[in-house]
Design a protein around this motif. Structure first.
Motif, PDB file in Angstrom:
ATOM      1  N   MET A 101       0.817  -1.379  -0.151  1.00 52.71           N
ATOM      2  CA  MET A 101      -0.041  -0.250   0.152  1.00 52.71           C
ATOM      3  C   MET A 101       1.002   1.114   0.162  1.00 52.71           C
ATOM      4  SD  MET A 101      -3.099   1.140   2.567  1.00 52.71           S
ATOM      5  CE  MET A 101      -4.727   0.848   1.429  1.00 52.71           C
ATOM      6  N   ASP A 102       1.820   1.447   0.530  1.00 50.92           N
ATOM      7  CA  ASP A 102       2.647   2.580   0.704  1.00 50.92           C
ATOM      8  C   ASP A 102       3.563   2.757  -0.504  1.00 50.92           C
ATOM      9  OD1 ASP A 102       4.481   0.504   1.169  1.00 50.92           O
ATOM     10  OD2 ASP A 102       5.997   1.707   2.874  1.00 50.92           O
ATOM     11  N   THR A 103       3.947   1.531  -1.117  1.00 55.03           N
ATOM     12  CA  THR A 103       4.471   1.548  -2.841  1.00 55.03           C
ATOM     13  C   THR A 103       3.357   2.539  -3.786  1.00 55.03           C
ATOM     14  OG1 THR A 103       5.331   0.322  -2.245  1.00 55.03           O
ATOM     15  CG2 THR A 103       5.294   0.787  -4.388  1.00 55.03           C
ATOM     16  N   LEU A 104       2.307   2.365  -3.562  1.00 53.98           N
ATOM     17  CA  LEU A 104       0.938   2.588  -4.158  1.00 53.98           C
ATOM     18  C   LEU A 104       0.337   3.767  -4.117  1.00 53.98           C
ATOM     19  CD1 LEU A 104      -0.472   0.506  -6.656  1.00 53.98           C
ATOM     20  CD2 LEU A 104      -2.249   0.129  -4.916  1.00 53.98           C
ATOM     21  N   LEU A 105       0.540   3.922  -3.196  1.00 50.37           N
ATOM     22  CA  LEU A 105       0.456   5.221  -2.443  1.00 50.37           C
ATOM     23  C   LEU A 105       1.621   6.097  -3.134  1.00 50.37           C
ATOM     24  CD1 LEU A 105      -1.476   4.713   0.837  1.00 50.37           C
ATOM     25  CD2 LEU A 105      -2.440   5.686  -0.422  1.00 50.37           C
ATOM     26  N   GLY A 106       2.757   6.339  -2.567  1.00 49.68           N
ATOM     27  CA  GLY A 106       3.808   7.331  -2.858  1.00 49.68           C
ATOM     28  C   GLY A 106       3.971   6.745  -5.093  1.00 49.68           C
ATOM     29  N   VAL A 107       3.509   6.031  -5.483  1.00 52.11           N
ATOM     30  CA  VAL A 107       3.580   6.324  -6.736  1.00 52.11           C
ATOM     31  C   VAL A 107       1.636   7.254  -7.169  1.00 52.11           C
ATOM     32  CG1 VAL A 107       3.228   5.176  -9.103  1.00 52.11           C
ATOM     33  CG2 VAL A 107       4.581   3.890  -7.262  1.00 52.11           C
ATOM     34  N   LEU A 108       0.934   6.822  -6.479  1.00 58.23           N
ATOM     35  CA  LEU A 108      -0.259   7.324  -7.500  1.00 58.23           C
ATOM     36  C   LEU A 108      -0.286   8.788  -6.821  1.00 58.23           C
ATOM     37  CD1 LEU A 108      -3.148   5.068  -7.009  1.00 58.23           C
ATOM     38  CD2 LEU A 108      -2.110   5.250  -9.369  1.00 58.23           C
ATOM     39  N   ALA A 109       0.113   9.550  -5.530  1.00 59.80           N
ATOM     40  CA  ALA A 109      -0.129  10.302  -5.392  1.00 59.80           C
ATOM     41  C   ALA A 109       0.885  11.423  -5.425  1.00 59.80           C
ATOM     42  CB  ALA A 109       0.814  10.577  -3.536  1.00 59.80           C
ATOM     43  N   HIS A 110       2.210  11.193  -5.958  1.00 61.46           N
ATOM     44  CA  HIS A 110       3.091  12.066  -6.234  1.00 61.46           C
ATOM     45  C   HIS A 110       3.057  12.515  -7.819  1.00 61.46           C
ATOM     46  CE1 HIS A 110       5.557  12.545  -2.782  1.00 61.46           C
ATOM     47  NE2 HIS A 110       5.188  10.946  -2.585  1.00 61.46           N
ATOM     48  N   SER A 111       2.653  11.029  -8.685  1.00 66.31           N
ATOM     49  CA  SER A 111       2.265  11.276  -9.939  1.00 66.31           C
ATOM     50  C   SER A 111       0.598  12.639 -10.218  1.00 66.31           C
ATOM     51  CB  SER A 111       1.512   9.918 -10.582  1.00 66.31           C
ATOM     52  OG  SER A 111       3.201   9.479 -10.141  1.00 66.31           O
ATOM     53  N   ALA A 112      -0.363  12.505  -9.606  1.00 71.44           N
ATOM     54  CA  ALA A 112      -1.148  12.977  -9.187  1.00 71.44           C
ATOM     55  C   ALA A 112      -0.784  14.618  -9.162  1.00 71.44           C
ATOM     56  CB  ALA A 112      -1.842  12.867  -8.388  1.00 71.44           C
ATOM     57  N   LEU A 113      -0.191  14.676  -8.465  1.00 66.62           N
ATOM     58  CA  LEU A 113       0.213  15.843  -7.812  1.00 66.62           C
ATOM     59  C   LEU A 113       1.425  16.325  -9.271  1.00 66.62           C
ATOM     60  CD1 LEU A 113       0.982  17.929  -5.902  1.00 66.62           C
ATOM     61  CD2 LEU A 113       2.891  16.777  -5.105  1.00 66.62           C
ATOM     62  N   ALA A 114       1.700  15.444  -9.662  1.00 63.31           N
ATOM     63  CA  ALA A 114       3.114  16.311 -10.871  1.00 63.31           C
ATOM     64  C   ALA A 114       2.238  16.495 -11.761  1.00 63.31           C
ATOM     65  CB  ALA A 114       4.248  15.129 -11.104  1.00 63.31           C
ATOM     66  N   PHE A 115       0.910  15.654 -11.772  1.00 62.57           N
ATOM     67  CA  PHE A 115       0.531  15.590 -13.610  1.00 62.57           C
ATOM     68  C   PHE A 115      -0.372  17.052 -13.420  1.00 62.57           C
ATOM     69  CE2 PHE A 115       0.838  11.489 -14.701  1.00 62.57           C
ATOM     70  CZ  PHE A 115       1.098  11.963 -16.409  1.00 62.57           C
ATOM     71  N   GLY A 116      -1.137  17.531 -12.185  1.00 64.58           N
ATOM     72  CA  GLY A 116      -2.085  18.527 -11.821  1.00 64.58           C
ATOM     73  C   GLY A 116      -0.979  20.356 -11.712  1.00 64.58           C
TER      74      GLY A 116
END
Length: 264
Positions: free
Chosen positions: A82-97
């Motif tokens: 879960m921590d890996t998945l959260l890290g990938v999705l969180a920072h990806s979404a922030l960067a895309f935003g």
């Protein structure tokens, strides 16, 4: 009364504290701190999409936060921690935003206000959204309190009691998305998780029951909002970060009080 910007800011801070307190208690109990942080980061993409589509920032932020939370819930256990998945999705979404915001030509946007909040610019309409969202979150948590608490304590006990832990987690996810959407104007994306976690963590040493912890977290969150706004006004500091600093001081104080009580 609502013509006074400080009064509007205070009411906005109290609304966010009311929404974040009971939800933050469950975030602390379930050790979902990073989950809340990831959902908040995803809201930046929602802000960019809402501005591009000319819809409500609240609606856009909530939609993306909800999609993010549901994606994490569905993908957990499928080959990634879960921590890996959260890290990938969180920072990806922030960067895309952030990249999406840069393409918004002809639209003036104060990115710092969305990252760190701009509580002093809250309007009467924003107040309606904040308090409406807070009422919805408090009502949702209150309605499902027993089921949420049972599934948090023990999933096997929840199954034996006829409670579906996945459904309760989905309700918690929905409440989290609403809270992120209403808090983005007040404390900003980068500080939302702090307002979820710190008051609840500060309330833990003061509480003997789960209900007591939720009420204590609400009181501490409200106190942090009022005192933080006053301090920001006096010392000319950023309002959102100052509120979080006051909440952090509450955490230090209650932790020391708890240590003294245990030692005694």
């Amino acid at each position: 009364m609502l013509d006074d910007f400080m009064m509007r800011a205070t009411l906005a801070g109290l609304g966010v504290a009311c929404a974040a307190a009971p939800l933050g208690s469950f975030v602390v109990w379930r050790r979902m701190a990073y989950f809340g942080d990831a959902t908040a980061h995803a809201a930046v993409l929602g802000v960019a999409l809402s501005l591009a589509l000319q819809i409500s920032v609240f609606a856009g932020a909530m939609a993306v936060a909800l999609v993010m939370a549901l994606a994490v819930t569905l993908l957990t256990g499928r080959g990634y921690a879960m921590d890996t998945l959260l890290g990938v999705l969180a920072h990806s979404a922030l960067a895309f935003g952030l990249v999406a915001v840069s393409f918004l030509s002809g639209i003036r946007i104060d990115l710092m206000a969305y990252l760190f909040g701009d509580i002093l610019a809250v309007s009467t309409g924003d107040l309606a959204v904040i308090w409406g969202g807070a009422a919805l979150v408090v009502g949702l948590i209150g309605w499902r309190w027993s089921g949420l608490l049972t599934s948090t304590l023990n999933e096997d006990l929840a199954h034996a009691s006829g409670i579906d832990p996945k459904r309760e987690k989905l309700i918690l996810t929905l409440a989290l998305a609403i809270t992120v959407a209403v808090a983005i104007k007040v404390v900003g994306v980068l500080l939302i998780a702090a307002m979820l976690i710190i008051p609840a963590a500060a309330a833990r040493p003061l509480s003997r029951t789960p209900e007591g912890m939720a009420f204590a977290a609400a009181a501490l969150g409200a106190g942090a909002a009022v005192i933080g706004l006053r301090a920001a006004y006096m010392f000319d500091t950023p309002a959102g970060p100052t509120i979080v600093c006051v909440a952090a001081l509450f955490f230090v104080a209650t932790s020391l009080l708890g240590s003294v009580s245990r030692a005694g």
